[in-house]
Write a protein that holds these residues in place. Structure first.
Motif, PDB file in Angstrom:
ATOM      1  N   UNK A   1      -2.797   6.604   4.901  1.00 52.17           N
ATOM      2  CA  UNK A   1      -3.402   6.539   3.561  1.00 52.17           C
ATOM      3  C   UNK A   1      -2.333   6.573   2.478  1.00 52.17           C
ATOM      4  N   UNK A   2      -1.385   7.492   2.632  1.00 49.55           N
ATOM      5  CA  UNK A   2      -0.304   7.590   1.634  1.00 49.55           C
ATOM      6  C   UNK A   2       0.489   6.294   1.582  1.00 49.55           C
ATOM      7  N   UNK A   3       0.766   5.744   2.741  1.00 45.36           N
ATOM      8  CA  UNK A   3       1.510   4.483   2.799  1.00 45.36           C
ATOM      9  C   UNK A   3       0.692   3.369   2.131  1.00 45.36           C
ATOM     10  N   UNK A   4      -0.631   3.348   2.407  1.00 45.27           N
ATOM     11  CA  UNK A   4      -1.501   2.333   1.808  1.00 45.27           C
ATOM     12  C   UNK A   4      -1.566   2.503   0.299  1.00 45.27           C
ATOM     13  N   UNK A   5      -1.661   3.752  -0.163  1.00 40.51           N
ATOM     14  CA  UNK A   5      -1.717   4.011  -1.614  1.00 40.51           C
ATOM     15  C   UNK A   5      -0.423   3.569  -2.268  1.00 40.51           C
ATOM     16  N   UNK A   6       0.696   3.805  -1.620  1.00 37.59           N
ATOM     17  CA  UNK A   6       1.964   3.406  -2.227  1.00 37.59           C
ATOM     18  C   UNK A   6       2.135   1.880  -2.228  1.00 37.59           C
ATOM     19  N   UNK A   7       1.560   1.182  -1.283  1.00 41.55           N
ATOM     20  CA  UNK A   7       1.713  -0.276  -1.217  1.00 41.55           C
ATOM     21  C   UNK A   7       0.595  -1.004  -1.967  1.00 41.55           C
ATOM     22  N   UNK A   8      -0.475  -0.318  -2.296  1.00 39.85           N
ATOM     23  CA  UNK A   8      -1.646  -0.945  -2.895  1.00 39.85           C
ATOM     24  C   UNK A   8      -1.327  -1.689  -4.203  1.00 39.85           C
ATOM     25  N   UNK A   9      -0.622  -1.092  -5.172  1.00 39.49           N
ATOM     26  CA  UNK A   9      -0.382  -1.837  -6.418  1.00 39.49           C
ATOM     27  C   UNK A   9       0.325  -3.168  -6.171  1.00 39.49           C
ATOM     28  N   UNK A  10       1.307  -3.185  -5.317  1.00 39.00           N
ATOM     29  CA  UNK A  10       2.046  -4.427  -5.049  1.00 39.00           C
ATOM     30  C   UNK A  10       1.119  -5.448  -4.392  1.00 39.00           C
ATOM     31  N   UNK A  11       0.305  -5.014  -3.425  1.00 40.05           N
ATOM     32  CA  UNK A  11      -0.597  -5.934  -2.752  1.00 40.05           C
ATOM     33  C   UNK A  11      -1.676  -6.452  -3.697  1.00 40.05           C
ATOM     34  N   UNK A  12      -2.152  -5.593  -4.621  1.00 37.53           N
ATOM     35  CA  UNK A  12      -3.144  -6.031  -5.597  1.00 37.53           C
ATOM     36  C   UNK A  12      -2.519  -7.083  -6.510  1.00 37.53           C
ATOM     37  N   UNK A  13      -1.304  -6.826  -6.950  1.00 38.56           N
ATOM     38  CA  UNK A  13      -0.605  -7.810  -7.801  1.00 38.56           C
ATOM     39  C   UNK A  13      -0.462  -9.141  -7.088  1.00 38.56           C
TER      40      UNK A  13
END
Length: 145
Positions: free
Chosen positions: A116-128
């Protein structure tokens, strides 16, 4: 009658010489007269022994029947108690299995938390990246496969 008893009848009764008349001794009758009372007592003893044996057989049969009833009672009691004994025997194993399951669950929770932490940290970049791709496709630009 044995040969010896038969020949005993012809043995001289008296000493040689002057003839004395007499009847030869009947050794068989003497023996029978001597042994008859003892054998009669033995017959009584044999009868008493047979009675003792019969009584002992009856007592033994009663003991066997009592033992069979007691054995059946013990087997029934053991069957009734078997479930509780199995539960008590399985209790330490179940406790250990629960501890292992708790440890596995905790390890899984930790792993899920890291993901989850890894997903949260990567989420903004993937959303962009997803928004950029959507805008590019919406603007008419298409990517060639």
């Amino acid at each position: 009658m044995s040969l010896r008893d038969f020949l005993e009848r012809f043995r001289p009764v008296g000493t040689p010489g002057a003839s004395a008349t007499g009847v030869p001794a009947d050794r068989t009758a003497e023996r029978a007269a001597e042994l008859e009372p003892a054998l009669a007592r033995l017959a009584d003893v044999q009868q008493a022994a047979a009675q003792i044996r019969a009584t002992a057989e009856q007592e033994a049969e009663a003991l066997r029947q009592n033992a069979a009833r007691e054995a059946a009672r013990l087997v029934e009691a053991a069957r009734e108690r078997a479930r509780e004994v199995r539960r008590q025997a399985a209790e330490p194993l179940l406790r250990e299995a629960r501890q292992q399951a708790d440890a596995l669950r905790a390890a899984g929770d930790r792993t899920a938390s890291v993901i989850r932490e890894h997903a949260v940290s990567r989420m903004p970049r993937l959303v962009d990246l997803a928004v950029a791709d959507a805008l590019r496709l919406a603007g008419g630009e298409r990517e060639e496969p």
